[in-house]
Design a protein around this motif. Structure first.
Motif, PDB file in Angstrom:
ATOM      1  N   ASP A   1      58.001  21.645  57.114  1.00  0.00           N
ATOM      2  CA  ASP A   1      59.320  21.711  58.249  1.00  0.00           C
ATOM      3  C   ASP A   1      60.174  20.677  57.629  1.00  0.00           C
ATOM      4  N   GLU A   2      61.218  20.541  58.571  1.00  0.00           N
ATOM      5  CA  GLU A   2      62.628  19.606  58.323  1.00  0.00           C
ATOM      6  C   GLU A   2      61.955  18.162  58.156  1.00  0.00           C
ATOM      7  N   ASN A   3      60.940  17.678  58.976  1.00  0.00           N
ATOM      8  CA  ASN A   3      60.547  16.386  58.723  1.00  0.00           C
ATOM      9  C   ASN A   3      60.152  16.044  57.567  1.00  0.00           C
ATOM     10  N   ALA A   4      59.322  16.948  56.949  1.00  0.00           N
ATOM     11  CA  ALA A   4      58.645  16.988  55.536  1.00  0.00           C
ATOM     12  C   ALA A   4      59.568  17.153  54.612  1.00  0.00           C
ATOM     13  N   ILE A   5      60.579  17.783  54.425  1.00  0.00           N
ATOM     14  CA  ILE A   5      61.427  18.059  53.426  1.00  0.00           C
ATOM     15  C   ILE A   5      62.468  16.603  53.330  1.00  0.00           C
ATOM     16  N   LEU A   6      62.759  15.980  54.671  1.00  0.00           N
ATOM     17  CA  LEU A   6      63.511  14.897  54.550  1.00  0.00           C
ATOM     18  C   LEU A   6      62.665  13.777  53.890  1.00  0.00           C
ATOM     19  N   ALA A   7      61.418  13.903  54.108  1.00  0.00           N
ATOM     20  CA  ALA A   7      60.652  12.676  53.294  1.00  0.00           C
ATOM     21  C   ALA A   7      60.454  12.905  51.814  1.00  0.00           C
ATOM     22  N   TRP A   8      60.730  13.970  51.357  1.00  0.00           N
ATOM     23  CA  TRP A   8      60.739  14.274  50.041  1.00  0.00           C
ATOM     24  C   TRP A   8      62.202  14.115  49.313  1.00  0.00           C
ATOM     25  N   ARG A   9      63.077  14.273  50.163  1.00  0.00           N
ATOM     26  CA  ARG A   9      64.449  14.012  49.710  1.00  0.00           C
ATOM     27  C   ARG A   9      64.587  12.592  49.804  1.00  0.00           C
ATOM     28  N   ASP A  10      64.120  11.841  50.567  1.00  0.00           N
ATOM     29  CA  ASP A  10      63.926  10.263  50.559  1.00  0.00           C
ATOM     30  C   ASP A  10      63.363   9.850  49.369  1.00  0.00           C
ATOM     31  N   ILE A  11      62.160  10.271  49.021  1.00  0.00           N
ATOM     32  CA  ILE A  11      61.534   9.844  47.802  1.00  0.00           C
ATOM     33  C   ILE A  11      62.463  10.024  46.472  1.00  0.00           C
ATOM     34  N   ALA A  12      63.206  11.217  46.475  1.00  0.00           N
ATOM     35  CA  ALA A  12      64.012  11.521  45.575  1.00  0.00           C
ATOM     36  C   ALA A  12      65.011  10.489  45.180  1.00  0.00           C
ATOM     37  N   SER A  13      65.467  10.118  46.543  1.00  0.00           N
ATOM     38  CA  SER A  13      66.477   8.881  46.387  1.00  0.00           C
ATOM     39  C   SER A  13      66.228   7.791  45.656  1.00  0.00           C
ATOM     40  N   GLY A  14      65.038   7.541  45.430  1.00  0.00           N
ATOM     41  CA  GLY A  14      64.431   6.281  44.770  1.00  0.00           C
ATOM     42  C   GLY A  14      64.371   5.030  45.434  1.00  0.00           C
ATOM     43  N   THR A  15      65.146   5.021  46.717  1.00  0.00           N
ATOM     44  CA  THR A  15      65.418   3.781  47.102  1.00  0.00           C
ATOM     45  C   THR A  15      64.261   3.302  47.871  1.00  0.00           C
ATOM     46  N   GLN A  16      64.340   1.939  48.074  1.00  0.00           N
ATOM     47  CA  GLN A  16      63.083   1.158  48.951  1.00  0.00           C
ATOM     48  C   GLN A  16      63.044   1.921  50.388  1.00  0.00           C
ATOM     49  N   ASP A  17      64.379   1.762  50.903  1.00  0.00           N
ATOM     50  CA  ASP A  17      64.507   2.290  52.093  1.00  0.00           C
ATOM     51  C   ASP A  17      64.170   4.036  52.329  1.00  0.00           C
ATOM     52  N   GLY A  18      64.534   4.730  51.306  1.00  0.00           N
ATOM     53  CA  GLY A  18      63.856   5.891  51.242  1.00  0.00           C
ATOM     54  C   GLY A  18      62.455   6.337  51.379  1.00  0.00           C
ATOM     55  N   LEU A  19      61.701   5.264  50.187  1.00  0.00           N
ATOM     56  CA  LEU A  19      60.298   5.241  50.261  1.00  0.00           C
ATOM     57  C   LEU A  19      59.527   4.741  51.541  1.00  0.00           C
ATOM     58  N   ALA A  20      60.258   3.966  52.189  1.00  0.00           N
ATOM     59  CA  ALA A  20      59.469   3.562  53.477  1.00  0.00           C
ATOM     60  C   ALA A  20      59.954   4.460  54.401  1.00  0.00           C
ATOM     61  N   ASP A  21      61.058   5.168  54.555  1.00  0.00           N
ATOM     62  CA  ASP A  21      61.226   6.224  55.589  1.00  0.00           C
ATOM     63  C   ASP A  21      60.393   7.322  55.432  1.00  0.00           C
ATOM     64  N   ALA A  22      60.041   7.518  54.138  1.00  0.00           N
ATOM     65  CA  ALA A  22      59.214   8.962  53.756  1.00  0.00           C
ATOM     66  C   ALA A  22      57.822   8.677  54.283  1.00  0.00           C
ATOM     67  N   ALA A  23      57.493   7.161  53.766  1.00  0.00           N
ATOM     68  CA  ALA A  23      55.927   7.050  54.413  1.00  0.00           C
ATOM     69  C   ALA A  23      55.643   6.815  55.830  1.00  0.00           C
ATOM     70  N   LEU A  24      56.747   6.667  56.547  1.00  0.00           N
ATOM     71  CA  LEU A  24      56.656   6.799  57.906  1.00  0.00           C
ATOM     72  C   LEU A  24      56.808   8.348  58.477  1.00  0.00           C
ATOM     73  N   ARG A  25      57.678   9.188  57.613  1.00  0.00           N
ATOM     74  CA  ARG A  25      57.711  10.487  58.149  1.00  0.00           C
ATOM     75  C   ARG A  25      56.391  11.433  57.766  1.00  0.00           C
ATOM     76  N   MET A  26      55.656  10.879  56.691  1.00  0.00           N
ATOM     77  CA  MET A  26      54.415  11.478  56.181  1.00  0.00           C
ATOM     78  C   MET A  26      53.245  11.024  57.238  1.00  0.00           C
ATOM     79  N   THR A  27      53.349   9.873  57.483  1.00  0.00           N
ATOM     80  CA  THR A  27      52.206   9.140  58.390  1.00  0.00           C
ATOM     81  C   THR A  27      52.364   9.848  59.745  1.00  0.00           C
ATOM     82  N   ASP A  28      53.508  10.130  60.164  1.00  0.00           N
ATOM     83  CA  ASP A  28      54.028  10.738  61.622  1.00  0.00           C
ATOM     84  C   ASP A  28      53.358  12.246  61.399  1.00  0.00           C
ATOM     85  N   ARG A  29      53.629  12.867  60.458  1.00  0.00           N
ATOM     86  CA  ARG A  29      53.081  14.037  60.220  1.00  0.00           C
ATOM     87  C   ARG A  29      51.755  14.306  60.308  1.00  0.00           C
TER      88      ARG A  29
END
Length: 409
Positions: free
Chosen positions: A251-279
């Motif tokens: 879904d949208e939440n999951a793909i945003l997590a992967w786009r966060d990871i693809a960004s390679g930033t610390q903030d992106g990785l942290a947001d991805a971890a939150l989104r995946m944990t939420d999922r």
């Protein structure tokens, strides 16, 4: 003569064309048959309750599935029509890489048949994180899994390890403490503590076997949902998970997590971890925790609460649930502070509060220091499992309950 030879050649060409017209549809049907049967299949085992993969009509061989998937892509089929085929392919890749036999992974077969797989799931989370340090969620799953798996084995199978006696000891200790607690405080005591004191001693091996099966179902459900997308990204990058998104697997939440990871930033990785944990917690298994806590009469609440009492993830700095939120009651000038959590892990709102206010922040702090994180995440899972066992900590837990159960009047 030249004219005759020309007519013969023309006849040959026409014959070849006729043969081609006759055989072409048959050839297309033959090549298409390996994928058309796999289109628009529902995912009937996506919740992990049954054995095998997502649909019994699909093979469990990733090479066969990949051939069918490539044919569907080559034929221009929209991803939504091969969603379950796509998901099953990455699931079989995931179980192959995790050294898990998907064909025999069936929670209904019980603990003995699933013990190795149960442990291997968490070994694999740590493997993924160590191979891909930007997979922060899998690292958290591995560390939290130590507590989860320890509690699973603490609950005991028919051969094993502690547990009906251990739960009885815990229940009896609570019952003894409740007998000395004034009625005004007992009236406002959280129901889970009261249940542990009154019903814990009636817990049976059958109750525990049922609970372990529920844990195995949820574990498989999480793996089915989360690990295939991690393998897709590992193999094909963002394009791999974008295809899963177009298919409706993500879904949208999951793909945003992967786009966060693809960004390679610390903030992106942290947001991805939150989104995946939420999922994981609020989409995948929330309803299954609800059903578990309401199962077996009051015993569902007893067992989920015992898991809460015993649970403490192997994340540096994280507090045990009873330390994070101890029971504190006040009535008629009296107060009680009990070294027990005032929430049950099975309840989604209070579980999420604990995750977002203690477990996840401590884990993200760990990830911000890669050298320390690598050392923690490199600890063998077998060591984490042993360290988390309640059977080793039970004497201290019982002593702390007696010492820390503070009643003031």
């Amino acid at each position: 003569m030249p004219r005759v030879r020309g007519l013969i050649r023309l006849a040959g060409v026409l014959t070849c064309l006729m043969i081609g017209l006759v055989t072409a549809p048959a050839a297309h049907a033959e090549s298409g048959s390996s994928y058309t049967a796999y289109l628009d299949l529902p995912s009937v085992n996506g919740d992990g309750a049954g054995g095998g993969g997502l649909n019994p009509a699909l093979p469990l061989d990733p090479d066969v599935l990949r051939d069918a998937l490539d044919q569907a892509r080559g034929a221009g089929i929209e991803p939504r029509h091969y969603a379950t085929l796509l998901h099953q392919y990455w699931l079989t890749v995931a179980t192959r890489n995790a050294d898990i036999d998907l064909a025999t992974w069936d929670p209904a077969l019980g603990v003995a048949a699933n013990t190795r797989t149960f442990t291997q799931v968490y070994v694999n989370y740590l493997r993924l994180n160590n191979a891909h340090p930007d997979y922060w969620w899998t690292g958290l799953a591995g560390l939290a899994g130590g507590s989860f798996a320890s509690g699973f084995f603490d609950m005991g199978d028919v051969a094993s390890i502690i547990s009906v006696p251990g739960v009885h000891q815990l229940g009896n200790a609570v019952a003894d403490l409740l007998r000395g607690t004034p009625s005004q405080l007992l009236d406002i005591l959280p129901a889970d503590i009261a249940n542990l004191g009154t019903a814990g001693e009636r817990l049976t091996a059958e109750d525990l076997a049922w609970y372990q099966t529920r844990l195995m179902i949820m574990q498989k459900h999480i793996f089915i949902d989360q690990v295939p997308m991690h393998e897709a990204y590992a193999a094909d990058g963002l394009a791999g998970v974008e295809e899963m998104y177009r298919a409706g697997v993500l879904d949208e939440n999951a793909i945003l997590a992967w786009r966060d990871i693809a960004s390679g930033t610390q903030d992106g990785l942290a947001d991805a971890a939150l989104r995946m944990t939420d999922r994981e917690q609020n989409q995948i298994i929330a309803d299954q925790w609800d059903a578990t806590s309401h199962g077996r009469g009051t015993m569902g609440r007893v067992m989920t609460y015992v898991s809460t009492v015993a649970g403490k993830a192997a994340v540096p700095g994280v507090r045990a649930p009873g330390v994070f939120a101890p029971v504190t009651l006040t009535a008629g000038g009296m107060s009680l502070r009990a070294p027990l959590p005032d929430f049950n892990w099975a309840d989604r709102d209070t579980r999420w509060n604990y995750i977002t206010h203690d477990l996840l922040p401590r884990y993200l702090e760990l990830c911000e220091n890669p050298a320390v994180a690598r050392a923690v995440l490199a600890v063998p899972f077998s060591t984490m499992l042993v360290n988390g066992r309640l059977v080793q900590r039970l004497p201290d837990v019982l002593a702390d309950m007696t010492k820390e159960w503070q009643l003031t009047t």
